[in-house]
Design a protein around this motif. Structure first.
Motif, PDB file in Angstrom:
ATOM      1  N   CYS A  97     -15.173  -7.132  -7.372  1.00 55.09           N
ATOM      2  CA  CYS A  97     -14.382  -5.976  -7.781  1.00 55.09           C
ATOM      3  C   CYS A  97     -15.248  -5.080  -8.668  1.00 55.09           C
ATOM      4  CB  CYS A  97     -13.145  -6.441  -8.547  1.00 55.09           C
ATOM      5  SG  CYS A  97     -12.113  -5.077  -9.148  1.00 55.09           S
TER       6      CYS A  97
ATOM      7  N   CYS B  27     -13.625  -5.266 -12.414  1.00 55.97           N
ATOM      8  CA  CYS B  27     -13.597  -6.545 -13.144  1.00 55.97           C
ATOM      9  C   CYS B  27     -14.540  -7.521 -12.449  1.00 55.97           C
ATOM     10  CB  CYS B  27     -12.156  -7.078 -13.215  1.00 55.97           C
ATOM     11  SG  CYS B  27     -11.559  -7.823 -11.679  1.00 55.97           S
TER      12      CYS B  27
ATOM     13  N   CYS C  28     -10.464  -5.822  -6.402  1.00 57.50           N
ATOM     14  CA  CYS C  28      -9.647  -7.028  -6.254  1.00 57.50           C
ATOM     15  C   CYS C  28      -8.216  -6.566  -5.953  1.00 57.50           C
ATOM     16  CB  CYS C  28      -9.718  -7.897  -7.507  1.00 57.50           C
ATOM     17  SG  CYS C  28      -8.875  -7.183  -8.932  1.00 57.50           S
TER      18      CYS C  28
ATOM     19  N   HIS D  98      -6.483  -4.733  -8.875  1.00 56.39           N
ATOM     20  CA  HIS D  98      -6.984  -3.390  -9.180  1.00 56.39           C
ATOM     21  C   HIS D  98      -6.855  -2.431  -7.998  1.00 56.39           C
ATOM     22  CE1 HIS D  98      -9.067  -5.503 -12.695  1.00 56.39           C
ATOM     23  NE2 HIS D  98      -8.098  -4.732 -13.169  1.00 56.39           N
TER      24      HIS D  98
END
Ligand SMILES: [Zn+2]
Length: 342
Positions: free
Chosen positions: A231, A234, A265, A268
């Motif tokens: 991601c 993150c 991800c 997100h």
């Protein structure tokens, strides 16, 4: 050594696991069977409101041996009596582990008598082609065609099973379809009405569905590999990462270039699509504070500190500069997602 084909042979359990993984990779869910020691494998699969029960015969694809053509791969039937059951989609599959592709054979041509013929063939070049472009077809004569495909196209194969194998009835349609499959992974490819008008209505639907899925999975593969399957907001990998479009697909000037993609991800991705987070043209991450305030008032802001901490200050970028999000795309996308109004 040239001429000695490599042959990874998987056991039944491993073959069945490849199938489950492929179904999940095509965004469907599966109810695991109570036993993996059965032939055939019956599997219930579902996606939103749709569900199908599959009856699957699968064998390793191997080379026929020294006396056979180098280009010929095959599954051994080993006495399988492919039975077509009502209310089941019956699949006869081969798996070639070295290239990570399936071959699907037309069960209607092989049902019934076991061991006649004792093996079913597909060309190695067809398997290689599928590994490269997603799906490929091999005309076997007698109106039978074998379809080779990558795992993420598993459910597209299932959902268009008869229509795909029926391409064997028209060599002209089959060749036109093969040409489209060859071109579909090129990033400037556009499916035109002219390309479709030559197919019958039923085939047209199949062509559109398959080509769309190939476009989508090619984009996802490119984006995920550019971001190392991580991601960009993150640190999460865990196969929970998706390829998202910066300019939404519904926007006319949206493209499938890697620079219009970002790896996110699931959390997100959803937050980005809802306009809860974004990045600016300097790649700095932003949270929609107005929205957070609304959620606070509604007492639905649980986890907001955890959520804030999960975000990097700047999004993680691909190494290759030409794969990074184009600033013009970011600017327009933020406008389309309402950020200039917040
Ligand atoms: Zn994330």
């Amino acid at each position: 050594v040239e001429g000695v084909p490599s042959m990874s042979v998987l056991n039944r359990n491993e073959l069945y696991t490849r199938i489950v993984n492929a179904i999940q990779a095509s965004n469907w869910q599966v109810l695991w069977p109570s036993s993996m020691a059965v032939v055939p494998l019956d599997l219930r699969v579902f996606h939103k409101d749709a569900s199908v029960t599959l009856r699957i015969y699968i064998r390793n694809l191997t080379h026929g041996g020294k006396t056979r053509n180098k280009n010929e791969y095959r599954i051994q039937r080993q006495g399988d009596r492919f039975q077509i059951e009502k209310n089941f989609q019956t699949l006869v599959l081969g798996w070639w582990d070295d290239a990570g592709v399936f071959a699907g054979f037309d069960v209607r041509k092989h049902a019934g008598t076991p061991g006649n013929p004792s093996s079913i063939q597909v060309k190695k070049s067809t398997l290689r082609k599928a590994a490269q472009v997603g799906m490929a077809a091999h005309e076997k004569g007698n109106e039978e065609i074998a379809i080779a495909f990558r795992p993420e196209l598993f459910m597209e194969y299932v959902n268009n099973l008869e229509s795909l194998h029926d391409f064997g009835e028209s060599i002209i349609d089959l060749r036109a379809f093969k040409d489209l499959l060859d071109d579909a992974t090129k990033h400037d490819f556009v499916l035109k009405d002219d390309d479709l008008s030559r197919f019958s209505h039923q085939r047209r639907q199949t062509v559109v569905t398959i080509i769309r899925k190939i476009r989508e999975s090619t984009f996802t593969k490119r984006v995920l590999s550019a971001y190392g399957h991580q991601c960009s907001f993150c640190p999460v990998q865990l196969d929970l990462v998706e390829g998202a479009h910066i300019l939404p697909v519904a926007y006319d000037d949206s493209t499938d270039q890697t620079s219009n993609g970002i790896a996110l991800c699931s959390l997100h991705h959803r937050a980005y699509d809802l306009g809860l987070i974004t990045m600016d043209e300097t790649y700095e991450t932003m949270i929609n504070e107005k929205r957070i305030q609304q959620l606070q008032k509604a007492r639905r802001d649980g986890g907001v500190e955890f959520f804030r901490k999960s975000l990097r200050r700047h999004i993680r970028l691909p190494k290759a500069p030409n794969h990074r999000p184009l600033k013009a795309f970011i600017r327009k996308a933020n406008e389309l997602r309402g950020w200039s109004l917040h």
